[in-house]
Design a protein around this motif. Structure first.
Motif, short mmCIF file in Angstrom:
data_model
loop_
_atom_site.label_atom_id
_atom_site.label_comp_id
_atom_site.label_asym_id
_atom_site.label_seq_id
_atom_site.Cartn_x
_atom_site.Cartn_y
_atom_site.Cartn_z
N SER A 152 -6.86 14.46 41.82
CA SER A 152 -8.32 14.71 41.66
C SER A 152 -8.73 16.14 41.06
CB SER A 152 -9.07 14.49 43.24
OG SER A 152 -8.81 13.10 43.82
N ASN A 153 -7.67 16.60 40.38
CA ASN A 153 -7.88 17.73 39.41
C ASN A 153 -7.83 17.40 38.14
OD1 ASN A 153 -8.59 19.41 41.84
ND2 ASN A 153 -6.13 19.36 42.15
N TRP A 154 -8.68 18.04 37.20
CA TRP A 154 -8.54 18.20 35.61
C TRP A 154 -7.10 18.99 35.19
CZ3 TRP A 154 -11.09 14.61 33.21
CH2 TRP A 154 -12.42 14.31 33.74
N SER A 155 -6.69 18.24 34.34
CA SER A 155 -5.21 18.94 33.97
C SER A 155 -5.39 20.31 33.26
CB SER A 155 -4.76 18.09 32.75
OG SER A 155 -5.60 17.91 31.74
N ALA A 156 -6.49 20.70 33.04
CA ALA A 156 -6.74 22.21 32.47
C ALA A 156 -8.04 22.57 32.69
CB ALA A 156 -6.38 22.34 30.86
N PRO A 157 -8.25 23.96 32.90
CA PRO A 157 -9.63 24.35 32.92
C PRO A 157 -10.59 24.21 31.82
CG PRO A 157 -8.02 26.19 33.25
CD PRO A 157 -7.31 25.04 32.64
N LEU A 158 -12.09 24.02 32.18
CA LEU A 158 -12.80 23.59 31.14
C LEU A 158 -12.77 24.61 30.02
CD1 LEU A 158 -14.95 21.23 30.79
CD2 LEU A 158 -16.76 22.66 31.59
N PRO A 159 -12.98 24.20 28.65
CA PRO A 159 -12.85 25.18 27.50
C PRO A 159 -14.38 25.59 27.30
CG PRO A 159 -12.88 23.09 26.56
CD PRO A 159 -12.92 23.00 28.44
N VAL A 160 -14.53 26.77 26.53
CA VAL A 160 -15.80 27.24 26.16
C VAL A 160 -15.91 27.41 24.57
CG1 VAL A 160 -16.22 28.35 28.43
CG2 VAL A 160 -15.04 29.72 26.38
N CYS A 161 -17.24 27.50 23.92
CA CYS A 161 -17.27 27.58 22.63
C CYS A 161 -17.76 28.85 22.32
CB CYS A 161 -18.46 26.42 22.15
SG CYS A 161 -17.93 24.80 22.10
N GLU A 162 -17.19 29.77 21.45
CA GLU A 162 -17.49 31.03 21.06
C GLU A 162 -18.09 30.81 19.55
OE1 GLU A 162 -14.26 34.05 20.02
OE2 GLU A 162 -14.81 34.64 21.94
N SER A 163 -19.28 31.75 19.41
CA SER A 163 -19.65 31.86 18.28
C SER A 163 -19.15 32.24 17.21
CB SER A 163 -21.15 32.43 18.25
OG SER A 163 -21.85 32.51 17.14
N VAL A 164 -18.94 31.96 15.90
CA VAL A 164 -18.07 32.62 14.91
C VAL A 164 -18.89 32.85 13.77
CG1 VAL A 164 -16.07 32.29 13.30
CG2 VAL A 164 -16.15 31.26 15.64
N GLU A 165 -18.77 33.99 13.16
CA GLU A 165 -19.36 34.52 11.92
C GLU A 165 -18.34 35.07 10.97
OE1 GLU A 165 -22.53 37.10 12.62
OE2 GLU A 165 -23.79 35.59 13.43
N CYS A 166 -18.56 34.86 9.68
CA CYS A 166 -17.83 35.32 8.44
C CYS A 166 -18.47 36.52 8.12
CB CYS A 166 -17.72 34.29 7.52
SG CYS A 166 -16.88 32.83 7.90
N GLY A 167 -17.56 37.39 7.80
CA GLY A 167 -17.97 38.82 7.48
C GLY A 167 -18.45 38.68 5.85
N ASP A 168 -18.36 40.00 5.21
CA ASP A 168 -18.75 40.31 4.03
C ASP A 168 -17.56 39.76 3.02
OD1 ASP A 168 -20.71 41.73 4.26
OD2 ASP A 168 -19.64 43.92 4.25
#
Length: 366
Positions: A152-168
């Motif tokens: 009754s458990n999920w096989s892994a923790p819930l993921p998260v989304c991280e904001s990504v930005e490109c540089g110069d």
């Protein structure tokens, strides 16, 4: 013959899973087929069940793409908790293989909504696989998929989304000393940057770059090269004014030989994309301006007239036209007649060779 038989599992209308301690977990409502592998020519195996809740159909398989000479099946239709127990297949050689079946409602915790996180399903049943992705191209941190386990458990923790930005964008100076101009529209994943060059130079490469999920701009980046146009040539029966090399902004003027008229643009320019602003004109044979009758008017005044074109003449008030009223431009580039003249009406009355007498008879004037 001297080994325990192998048992295959197939299921419909619901999930199954194997627990860590070797039990076969079946979700209620699922149809489970257990197939005991044995060579039919040596006799029929026998299924034994640890309880008497109900009788289960068994026999050699008849399904398409199955082997009726090898697979001896027992089926549990619409499994309920009372179907739980030990199912054992015994061969005629008295070797057996037992499977413990546990019919149980197993669900994993509901997955909470997280900003930007996209889930392939919201189902939480046993063996459900959930695949994750991020909106707007953001980076996924954690497992990209999880499975609901028999615990009754999920096989892994819930993921998260991280904001990504490109540089110069690190642009390199071209060998000619120019650097492309950059306009960044957005630095987020999927955002774009556009490139341009100074006047007289054109881009070699893509005019845009995209911000990738890795936080890097898509490469290669473009460079600026000096723009040159090919020699446009000259029209037949004409000539061009301008000399190579032709760079962006240069113009070429076309002219036609005498008695020829131009069809098309007389001036074209070399553009930043290395192409001329127009095509080569044509020089076609024509009639030149014939002149204007004194004290008269013509229907059309131009430098050149196309073959077959006609013009007409009229005189001012009180004057009479002497000569052809209409002139046509012939195929040889010549007019069909000389231009007419406009004369005084009284002059025309004094000039005829013959005049009528009062008696109505003609007489030759002196």
């Amino acid at each position: 013959m001297e080994k325990s038989p192998t048992i295959l599992f197939r299921h419909q209308n619901g999930p199954i899973a194997q627990s860590n301690d070797g039990k076969l977990i079946v979700y209620p409502g699922t149809t489970l087929h257990m197939e005991c592998l044995w060579m039919r020519r040596f006799g029929n195996p026998k299924w034994n069940v640890s309880h008497e809740f109900r009788k289960y159909p068994e026999g050699w398989v008849t399904d398409e793409n199955r082997d009726p000479q090898l697979e001896y099946r027992l089926s549990i239709f619409n499994a309920v908790e009372e179907d739980s127990g030990i199912y054992s297949c015994q061969t005629p050689a008295r070797h057996e293989h037992a499977v413990e079946v546990v019919v149980k409602t197993i669900n994993c915790p509901e997955i909470p909504t997280r900003r930007g996180l996209i889930m392939s399903t919201t189902d939480t049943k046993l063996s459900t696989k959930v695949v994750f992705s991020c909106a707007n191209g953001n980076s996924l941190i954690g497992a990209s998929e999880i499975i609901c386990l028999p615990s009754s458990n999920w096989s892994a923790p819930l993921p998260v989304c991280e904001s990504v930005e490109c540089g110069d964008i690190p642009l390199l100076t071209s060998s000619n000393g120019t650097v492309p101009r950059v306009a960044v529209l957005s630095r987020e994943v999927g955002g774009r940057a556009s490139f341009s060059c100074p006047s007289g130079y054109g881009l070699r490469g893509s005019s845009e770059s995209v911000c990738l999920p890795s936080g890097e701009w898509a490469q290669p980046f473009p460079t600026c090269v000096e723009v040159q146009c090919d020699n446009p040539g000259a029209p037949q029966n004409g000539y061009a004014q301008g000399s190579a090399p032709y760079r962006a902004g240069d113009v070429v003027q076309f002219n036609c030989n005498p008695e020829y008229m131009m069809q098309g643009q007389p001036i074209i320019a070399c553009q930043d994309n290395g192409r001329w602003s127009g095509g080569l004109p044509k020089c076609v044979q024509a009639c030149s301006y014939p002149g204007t009758a004194i004290s008269g008017r013509m229907s059309s005044v131009k430098f050149y007239y196309a073959i077959g074109e006609s013009i007409t003449f009229t005189c001012d008030s009180g004057l009479i036209l002497r000569g052809a009223k209409m002139l046509k431009c012939l195929r040889n580039g010549k007019w069909s007649n000389a231009i007419p003249t406009c004369v005084n009406a009284e002059a025309t009355e004094d000039t005829p060779d013959r005049q009528l007498t009062k008696s109505g008879r003609s007489s030759k004037s002196n």
